[in-house]
Design a protein around this motif. Sequence first.
Motif, mmCIF file in Angstrom:
data_model
loop_
_atom_site.group_PDB
_atom_site.id
_atom_site.type_symbol
_atom_site.label_atom_id
_atom_site.label_comp_id
_atom_site.label_asym_id
_atom_site.label_seq_id
_atom_site.Cartn_x
_atom_site.Cartn_y
_atom_site.Cartn_z
ATOM 1 N N ALA A 16 29.154 40.940 -30.505
ATOM 2 C CA ALA A 16 30.506 41.186 -29.996
ATOM 3 C C ALA A 16 30.463 41.598 -28.535
ATOM 4 N N ALA A 17 29.506 42.466 -28.192
ATOM 5 C CA ALA A 17 29.352 42.885 -26.794
ATOM 6 C C ALA A 17 29.032 41.689 -25.910
ATOM 7 N N ALA A 18 28.149 40.815 -26.391
ATOM 8 C CA ALA A 18 27.799 39.619 -25.621
ATOM 9 C C ALA A 18 29.004 38.694 -25.465
ATOM 10 N N SER A 19 29.829 38.604 -26.491
ATOM 11 C CA SER A 19 31.011 37.744 -26.401
ATOM 12 C C SER A 19 31.965 38.246 -25.326
ATOM 13 N N ILE A 20 32.067 39.561 -25.186
ATOM 14 C CA ILE A 20 32.929 40.142 -24.151
ATOM 15 C C ILE A 20 32.378 39.834 -22.761
ATOM 16 N N VAL A 21 31.079 40.033 -22.582
ATOM 17 C CA VAL A 21 30.456 39.773 -21.279
ATOM 18 C C VAL A 21 30.606 38.306 -20.900
ATOM 19 N N ALA A 22 30.358 37.409 -21.849
ATOM 20 C CA ALA A 22 30.462 35.978 -21.562
ATOM 21 C C ALA A 22 31.898 35.587 -21.218
ATOM 22 N N LYS A 23 32.854 36.088 -21.972
ATOM 23 C CA LYS A 23 34.260 35.747 -21.756
ATOM 24 C C LYS A 23 34.755 36.265 -20.414
ATOM 25 N N VAL A 80 23.124 37.076 -18.131
ATOM 26 C CA VAL A 80 24.092 35.982 -18.237
ATOM 27 C C VAL A 80 23.436 34.695 -17.755
ATOM 28 N N ALA A 81 23.786 33.583 -18.380
ATOM 29 C CA ALA A 81 23.292 32.274 -17.955
ATOM 30 C C ALA A 81 24.432 31.265 -18.016
ATOM 31 N N PHE A 82 24.347 30.237 -17.151
ATOM 32 C CA PHE A 82 25.409 29.241 -17.045
ATOM 33 C C PHE A 82 24.880 27.860 -17.423
ATOM 34 N N GLY A 83 25.625 27.179 -18.283
ATOM 35 C CA GLY A 83 25.391 25.769 -18.534
ATOM 36 C C GLY A 83 26.365 25.002 -17.651
ATOM 37 N N THR A 84 25.871 24.391 -16.602
ATOM 38 C CA THR A 84 26.733 23.756 -15.610
ATOM 39 C C THR A 84 27.438 22.520 -16.177
ATOM 40 N N VAL A 128 29.862 26.402 -19.274
ATOM 41 C CA VAL A 128 29.775 27.228 -20.473
ATOM 42 C C VAL A 128 28.916 28.430 -20.077
ATOM 43 N N VAL A 129 29.358 29.608 -20.453
ATOM 44 C CA VAL A 129 28.696 30.843 -20.032
ATOM 45 C C VAL A 129 28.133 31.564 -21.254
ATOM 46 N N ALA A 130 26.861 31.903 -21.201
ATOM 47 C CA ALA A 130 26.201 32.639 -22.289
ATOM 48 C C ALA A 130 25.816 34.023 -21.804
ATOM 49 N N ALA A 131 25.840 34.973 -22.722
ATOM 50 C CA ALA A 131 25.441 36.343 -22.400
ATOM 51 C C ALA A 131 24.560 36.888 -23.501
ATOM 52 N N ALA A 132 23.618 37.745 -23.115
ATOM 53 C CA ALA A 132 22.759 38.454 -24.067
ATOM 54 C C ALA A 132 22.843 39.938 -23.758
ATOM 55 N N VAL A 133 22.905 40.751 -24.801
ATOM 56 C CA VAL A 133 23.087 42.196 -24.636
ATOM 57 C C VAL A 133 22.170 42.954 -25.577
ATOM 58 N N ILE A 137 29.936 48.146 -21.027
ATOM 59 C CA ILE A 137 28.720 47.488 -21.543
ATOM 60 C C ILE A 137 27.682 47.383 -20.435
ATOM 61 N N CYS A 138 28.101 46.922 -19.266
ATOM 62 C CA CYS A 138 27.157 46.752 -18.148
ATOM 63 C C CYS A 138 26.579 48.086 -17.680
ATOM 64 N N ALA A 139 27.316 49.174 -17.900
ATOM 65 C CA ALA A 139 26.847 50.488 -17.463
ATOM 66 C C ALA A 139 25.919 51.153 -18.471
ATOM 67 N N SER A 140 25.915 50.672 -19.711
ATOM 68 C CA SER A 140 25.164 51.382 -20.747
ATOM 69 C C SER A 140 24.139 50.524 -21.480
ATOM 70 N N ALA A 141 24.123 49.214 -21.236
ATOM 71 C CA ALA A 141 23.256 48.306 -22.002
ATOM 72 C C ALA A 141 22.459 47.413 -21.064
#
Length: 235
Positions: free
Chosen positions: A157-164, A94-98, A52-57, A86-90
Amino acid sequence: MNRPAKKPAQRLPLAEPVLRPTFRRERRALNEGFFPVAGCDEAGRGPLAGPVVAAAVILDPKRIPRGLNDSKKLAAAEREKLYEKICASAQVAVAFGTVERIDRDNILRASLWALARAVKALPVKPRLVFVDGNMKIDCGCDCEAVVSGDALVLSVAAASIVAKVTRDRVMGRLGLAHPGYGFERHMGYSVPEHFAALARLGPTVHHRKSFAPVAEKLASMGELGDEALAALLPL
């Protein structure tokens, strides 16, 4: 002469308004002195395989990419383009739940742990974080849970894109490492192709043993005892 009464004209149903995330919650918090403000979300709670992949933005109010939306409402190509923006401007983390953590703690706890880890991994510590769902996370700052946050809050929404996008790339690599499973197409979700591969090839080390279809297959192969199976499967 009596004329027949006219039937009332049928009205066309009003189209439901298109729901898109906004920066209103973040703006309100910033105006109240909360700076910076982050959003976080995860991808991959449902699949039978993979982390499971989590992202914070933390979005820059002056450089918000156009077209941000809930990742589920975007095509893969759109998500990839927005991911780069997003990665270029914010500020992004990211973190992983193994799989091991998922099997040990359960998927909910692993997801909440990964969300908190992502927030703590941000280059700048936020004063407030919006998290998708109905549960707050222990992330070292104020937290507000927002149901359907990825459809309502722009930073979520931005975090959901990064995580996905991050998780899809991981599953694409796992697909190359384990040909025949189709990870690069179904991303580990419960689809007929995946069930057929499980039946034909058996689980990989990347499958979640605590998920019923995988546990049942392991039991049928004699790799999971009756007591272990009973402990993993729900009553």
